[in-house]
Design an enzyme around this catalytic site. Structure first.
Site, PDB file in Angstrom:
ATOM      1  N   ASP A  34       0.858  -1.190   0.000  1.00 59.05           N
ATOM      2  CA  ASP A  34       0.000   0.000   0.000  1.00 59.05           C
ATOM      3  C   ASP A  34       0.892   1.239   0.000  1.00 59.05           C
ATOM      4  OD1 ASP A  34      -2.145   1.728   0.301  1.00 59.05           O
ATOM      5  OD2 ASP A  34      -2.308   1.415   2.475  1.00 59.05           O
TER       6      ASP A  34
HETATM    7  C1  SPV Z   1      -6.882   1.539   4.213  1.00 57.17           C
HETATM    8  O1  SPV Z   1      -7.651   0.679   4.583  1.00 57.17           O
HETATM    9  O2  SPV Z   1      -6.256   1.464   3.163  1.00 57.17           O
HETATM   10  C2  SPV Z   1      -6.692   2.710   5.036  1.00 57.17           C
HETATM   11  C3  SPV Z   1      -6.929   2.599   6.460  1.00 57.17           C
HETATM   12  O3  SPV Z   1      -6.274   3.713   4.522  1.00 57.17           O
HETATM   13  S1  SPV Z   1      -5.450   2.268   7.190  1.00 57.17           S
HETATM   14  O4  SPV Z   1      -4.924   1.079   6.627  1.00 57.17           O
HETATM   15  O5  SPV Z   1      -5.775   2.177   8.583  1.00 57.17           O
HETATM   16  O6  SPV Z   1      -4.545   3.388   6.946  1.00 57.17           O
HETATM   17 MG    MG Z   2      -5.499   3.469   2.652  1.00 54.16          MG
END
Ligand code: SPV
Ligand code: MG
Length: 553
Positions: A63
């Site tokens: 991510d």
């Molecule tokens: C996601 O789910 O991608 C988010 C929430 O942005 S977190 O992972 O808590 O940042």
């Molecule tokens: Mg996110």
């Protein structure tokens, strides 16, 4: 829900606000694919959270702004296609102002209800691994981007939510409140406060300050929380504290990842998959979840049920064995017929015989046997008509002493006519071999001589007369002994049979009733075939059939 769910984009956009107005809060769960979207749809959650973390993870990627907007929009579309609930999209940083304009427009067009953008710089890092002060966006630049988004959106039903990452980045509560003020001033519809503490302390500290700030500004956007690390606090407690929207951000991905690992290990350790059955969904459950069972249901409604009647009551071979039982290439003729019929999807097969005992073995094939005993001259027609209750739907009637290929059957049953008989016009060219009286067919309109050379499989001709005594030269074709009747054709056949009986006629062949029907004004069509069948009367016929079958295989 499945791909059959109906929700227009406009109705879906406003549905989040409607839930918030009605219930006072909304609680959502993450989805990262059509299938996980279906799980959220089936659950009690109010909306779908389309998460950057789990959309990336489902593609095996980190991510970190690696999965493109186009790819994210594709996942969003996939989920929206099989759900009806509102969706909140994780917009990451939103990119620059133009990227954000584009994103807002695309999401509105898709029917998404809200987007959350975070005050970090591109390329961002996930909040639980790597967000530091250096990765934070200047709050004024971020606020400007938020106002661009607010100007871009076409409907007030679409919510733009600003996400505060400053607590996670270690910038403290004061900076967080200052940023919150700027973002509220930019006109956003909601503020998401994020924390990565194990306890809800930061959130509990933030909420009263937020309420105070909103009172000062005179406008209170929705407050959003994502209790992933501080999940000892319940949804109800958060709502009671003042949170309006709660997001359970990644649990279906984590659940499925763990379950996939466990299942992979279990199957490899067990050396088979049986042990895993109790922990995983059945294929049937998966079919039902994605709407495949609906397709099967509709398929079965569309399928025409065709049954076949094999008339074998009158056939004796040279050695007094019913011809249907004479073996060709190791199998009785009846078995060959059943196999051909099954190949074209005809499962309901009835064989009319004159001695059930002799046919016992054939019963194993799943065909139904009916015994019928009529005097020789009536045997064929009367035995067929004695199978009255099987003559209702689409029915194929065939003589028991012929071998035919599936092309003949499938062409007959797919014609749109009520009665079609299979004929062969090549008899003229081998009539010198014929030692018995053929069942010949004349047409209402004579075929032109040129036409004879261009036989087409599905060409239909209206029959004017059938008979063993027709002139070989003027008849057009020979009846093969296979005929198809639609439900209407069967009705006409039955009515004609009872009329014939009332008249006391002694005629007892299938061609007799067909002639009777023609006289009654009922249209009988013939479909011409060039070979593809053999009539089996003599030992030589059976020998020839065996040779032909051997050639085929
Ligand atoms: C996601 O789910 O991608 C988010 C929430 O942005 S977190 O992972 O808590 O940042
Ligand atoms: Mg996110």
């Amino acid at each position: 829900m499945t791909f059959e769910s109906k929700k227009l984009p406009g109705d879906r956009i406003s549905s989040l606000k409607k839930i918030l107005d009605k219930k006072g809060n909304a609680i959502g769960l993450e989805a990262h694919s059509g299938l996980s979207g279906i799980v959220v749809e089936k659950s009690a959650f109010d909306f779908v959270w389309e998460s950057s973390l789990t959309d990336s993870a489902s593609k095996g990627l980190p991510d970190a702004s690696i999965v493109s907007n186009e790819s994210r929009l594709h996942t969003i579309e996939e989920i929206l296609n099989v759900t009806t609930k509102p969706m909140i999209v994780d917009g990451d940083t939103g990119g620059d102002e133009d990227n954000f304009r584009f994103l807002v427009k695309r999401l509105e067009n898709q029917g998404v209800s809200a987007v959350i953008v975070e005050d970090k710089i591109f390329p961002k890092r996930n909040s639980f691994g790597g967000t530091v002060g250096a990765g934070m966006e200047d709050p004024d630049i971020f606020s400007k981007k938020l106002s661009v988004g607010m100007e871009t959106k076409s409907t007030s039903d679409f919510l733009i939510i600003a996400r505060l990452e400053s607590l996670i980045a270690g910038l403290g509560m004061k900076e967080t409140m200052s940023r919150a003020e700027k973002y509220i001033d930019s006109g956003v519809d909601g503020i998401m406060i994020h924390s990565k503490l194990k306890t809800p302390d930061e959130i509990i500290e933030f909420i009263p300050k937020y309420e105070q700030l909103c009172s000062k500004i005179g406008r209170r956007p929705y407050l959003i929380a994502v209790p992933t690390t501080y999940n000892s606090i319940s949804d109800k407690e958060l709502i009671d504290l003042g949170v309006d929207i709660i997001i359970h951000a990644n649990h279906l991905s984590r659940a499925s990842f763990q379950s996939m690992l466990d299942t992979a290990n279990l199957i490899s350790e067990s050396g088979r998959s049986l042990e895993s059955d109790e922990n995983i969904a059945t294929v049937k459950e998966l079919f039902a979840a994605v709407g495949y069972d609906k397709i099967l249901e509709r398929d079965s409604e569309k399928t025409t049920n065709i049954s076949a009647i094999i008339a074998s009551a009158g056939n004796q071979s040279d050695d007094e064995k019913p011809r249907s039982l004479v073996s060709i290439s190791g199998k009785p003729l009846a078995h060959h017929q059943i196999e051909t019929l099954r190949k074209v999807g005809i499962e309901d097969i009835v064989i009319i015989v004159n001695d059930l005992d002799k046919f016992k073995d054939i019963e194993n094939s799943g065909a139904k046997l009916i015994e019928s005993n009529f005097p020789e001259e009536k045997k064929l027609l009367h035995s067929i008509m004695s199978a009255d209750k099987y003559l209702s739907e689409h029915t194929l009637i065939t003589y028991g002493d012929i071998l035919f290929n599936e092309k003949i059957v499938s062409s007959l049953i797919s014609s749109n006519e009520d009665i079609v008989i299979a004929v062969d016009s090549s008899y003229r060219y081998h009539k010198h071999n014929v030692d018995k009286k053929l069942e010949l067919v004349s047409y209402s309109e004579k075929k032109s001589p040129n036409n004879r050379r261009q036989l087409r499989m599905s060409e239909l001709y209206e029959v004017s007369k059938l008979g063993k005594n027709l002139d070989l030269e003027s008849a057009e074709a020979e009846f093969i002994g296979v005929a198809y009747f639609s439900p209407k054709g069967i009705k006409d056949l039955k009515e004609s049979f009872s009329k014939m009986n009332k008249m006391g006629t002694s005629e007892g062949l299938l061609i007799d009733i067909l002639n009777f029907m023609i006289k009654e004004g009922i249209k009988i069509n013939s479909m011409e075939f060039d070979g593809g069948w053999i009539e089996l009367h003599t030992k030589d016929d059976f020998k020839m059939a065996e040779e032909e079958l051997n050639l085929e295989y």
